[in-house]
Design an enzyme around this catalytic site. Structure first.
Site, PDB file in Angstrom:
ATOM      1  N   ARG A   6       0.849  -1.189   0.000  1.00  0.00           N
ATOM      2  CA  ARG A   6       0.000   0.000   0.000  1.00  0.00           C
ATOM      3  C   ARG A   6       0.885   1.240   0.000  1.00  0.00           C
ATOM      4  O   ARG A   6       2.051   1.193   0.398  1.00  0.00           O
ATOM      5  CB  ARG A   6      -0.879   0.026   1.253  1.00  0.00           C
ATOM      6  CG  ARG A   6      -1.873  -1.109   1.349  1.00  0.00           C
ATOM      7  CD  ARG A   6      -2.625  -1.046   2.675  1.00  0.00           C
ATOM      8  NE  ARG A   6      -3.589  -2.121   2.792  1.00  0.00           N
ATOM      9  CZ  ARG A   6      -3.372  -3.260   3.450  1.00  0.00           C
ATOM     10  NH1 ARG A   6      -2.221  -3.469   4.068  1.00  0.00           N
ATOM     11  NH2 ARG A   6      -4.310  -4.185   3.506  1.00  0.00           N
ATOM     12  N   LYS A  46      -1.727  -2.306   7.977  1.00  0.00           N
ATOM     13  CA  LYS A  46      -2.902  -1.757   8.668  1.00  0.00           C
ATOM     14  C   LYS A  46      -3.066  -2.434  10.024  1.00  0.00           C
ATOM     15  O   LYS A  46      -2.778  -3.624  10.178  1.00  0.00           O
ATOM     16  CB  LYS A  46      -4.166  -2.018   7.838  1.00  0.00           C
ATOM     17  CG  LYS A  46      -4.368  -1.091   6.683  1.00  0.00           C
ATOM     18  CD  LYS A  46      -5.703  -1.421   6.031  1.00  0.00           C
ATOM     19  CE  LYS A  46      -6.075  -0.414   4.975  1.00  0.00           C
ATOM     20  NZ  LYS A  46      -7.348  -0.753   4.346  1.00  0.00           N
ATOM     21  N   HIS A  68      -2.471   2.205  -5.713  1.00  0.00           N
ATOM     22  CA  HIS A  68      -3.501   1.198  -5.477  1.00  0.00           C
ATOM     23  C   HIS A  68      -3.778   0.378  -6.743  1.00  0.00           C
ATOM     24  O   HIS A  68      -4.015  -0.836  -6.663  1.00  0.00           O
ATOM     25  CB  HIS A  68      -4.784   1.853  -4.957  1.00  0.00           C
ATOM     26  CG  HIS A  68      -5.631   0.901  -4.195  1.00  0.00           C
ATOM     27  ND1 HIS A  68      -5.240   0.364  -2.981  1.00  0.00           N
ATOM     28  CD2 HIS A  68      -6.843   0.365  -4.473  1.00  0.00           C
ATOM     29  CE1 HIS A  68      -6.180  -0.466  -2.550  1.00  0.00           C
ATOM     30  NE2 HIS A  68      -7.161  -0.477  -3.431  1.00  0.00           N
ATOM     31  N   ARG A 102      -1.117  -2.112  -6.869  1.00  0.00           N
ATOM     32  CA  ARG A 102      -1.397  -3.174  -5.896  1.00  0.00           C
ATOM     33  C   ARG A 102      -2.347  -4.197  -6.514  1.00  0.00           C
ATOM     34  O   ARG A 102      -2.133  -5.402  -6.430  1.00  0.00           O
ATOM     35  CB  ARG A 102      -2.000  -2.562  -4.635  1.00  0.00           C
ATOM     36  CG  ARG A 102      -2.356  -3.548  -3.533  1.00  0.00           C
ATOM     37  CD  ARG A 102      -2.791  -2.778  -2.281  1.00  0.00           C
ATOM     38  NE  ARG A 102      -3.417  -3.596  -1.274  1.00  0.00           N
ATOM     39  CZ  ARG A 102      -2.768  -4.305  -0.359  1.00  0.00           C
ATOM     40  NH1 ARG A 102      -1.437  -4.311  -0.346  1.00  0.00           N
ATOM     41  NH2 ARG A 102      -3.420  -5.009   0.548  1.00  0.00           N
ATOM     42  N   HIS A 161      -3.990  -9.048   4.027  1.00  0.00           N
ATOM     43  CA  HIS A 161      -5.434  -9.126   4.242  1.00  0.00           C
ATOM     44  C   HIS A 161      -5.718  -9.998   5.462  1.00  0.00           C
ATOM     45  O   HIS A 161      -5.084 -11.033   5.642  1.00  0.00           O
ATOM     46  CB  HIS A 161      -6.143  -9.729   3.027  1.00  0.00           C
ATOM     47  CG  HIS A 161      -6.134  -8.841   1.837  1.00  0.00           C
ATOM     48  ND1 HIS A 161      -6.288  -9.320   0.557  1.00  0.00           N
ATOM     49  CD2 HIS A 161      -6.005  -7.499   1.716  1.00  0.00           C
ATOM     50  CE1 HIS A 161      -6.258  -8.319  -0.309  1.00  0.00           C
ATOM     51  NE2 HIS A 161      -6.068  -7.192   0.379  1.00  0.00           N
ATOM     52  N   TYR A 199      -9.642 -11.235  -6.306  1.00  0.00           N
ATOM     53  CA  TYR A 199      -8.627 -11.358  -7.357  1.00  0.00           C
ATOM     54  C   TYR A 199      -8.749 -12.690  -8.073  1.00  0.00           C
ATOM     55  O   TYR A 199      -8.538 -12.780  -9.281  1.00  0.00           O
ATOM     56  CB  TYR A 199      -7.224 -11.187  -6.778  1.00  0.00           C
ATOM     57  CG  TYR A 199      -7.027  -9.811  -6.199  1.00  0.00           C
ATOM     58  CD1 TYR A 199      -6.991  -8.700  -7.027  1.00  0.00           C
ATOM     59  CD2 TYR A 199      -6.913  -9.614  -4.831  1.00  0.00           C
ATOM     60  CE1 TYR A 199      -6.841  -7.425  -6.509  1.00  0.00           C
ATOM     61  CE2 TYR A 199      -6.754  -8.345  -4.303  1.00  0.00           C
ATOM     62  CZ  TYR A 199      -6.727  -7.258  -5.146  1.00  0.00           C
ATOM     63  OH  TYR A 199      -6.577  -6.001  -4.635  1.00  0.00           O
TER      64      TYR A 199
END
Length: 180
Positions: free
Chosen positions: A29, A53, A123, A126, A149, A158
């Site tokens: 990111r 994150k 992004h 990504r 994730h 994806y």
């Protein structure tokens, strides 16, 4: 075309080339890449430590070509870094390149109209990484860990997009489709 638009003989050209390559090689990111520090890049073992994150750290592998690119950039960066800044990506003045600064690099790339998409961004890179990973045979569980994730549902989109692309590719290139 984007990668070829940089002049790797200049500091900024090599820095920007390296950043774009790193986005494409890791799926990081924007904020993760902007916070990356020198001591979090392990060229010998081929990985970077990413602070993701929610304070979740993860090791993300980097390929051999990315290692070479980072090594070249880090040698050139050493000349710029007069303040012994710990961050990997710096401005020409030796100050940490912020997420906003990286966004400006992408805005300038869009102005050059190198490719036929309106929104070139970290992004988008990504997403490009993730889709290419699945289409080239990578498994969704590894991709989940690489992208950081927390659940498989986020990563599964994806896989679904890759299936759509495989179907359209099959229609274009299948020998059976050529028989009327």
């Amino acid at each position: 075309k984007v990668l070829h638009s940089f002049n790797p003989n200049t500091y900024l050209g090599l820095r920007n080339f390296t950043m774009v390559r790193l986005f494409l090689d890791t799926g990081m990111r924007l904020g993760e890449l902007s916070r990356l520090q020198l001591n979090e890049v392990n060229l010998e073992d081929g990985f970077v430590m990413v602070h993701g994150k929610g304070g979740r750290d993860r090791y993300v592998p980097i390929g051999r070509q990315m290692v070479k690119c980072l090594w070249r950039y880090m040698k050139k960066r050493a000349v710029i870094d007069v303040n012994t800044t710990s961050y990997l990506f710096l401005t020409r003045g030796g100050v940490k390149l912020s997420a906003r600064g990286i966004q400006l690099v992408f805005r300038n790339l869009k102005k050059k109209k190198l490719i036929d998409i309106d929104h070139l961004s970290p992004h988008i890179l990504r997403h490009s990484f993730a889709l290419a990973y699945i289409e080239n045979g990578g498994d969704p569980f590894s991709l989940q860990r690489i992208l950081g994730h927390t659940n498989q549902e986020t990563t599964s989109k994806y896989v679904n997009v890759a299936r759509t692309n495989v179907k359209s590719q099959h229609s274009k290139y299948s020998l059976g489709e050529r028989f009327g």
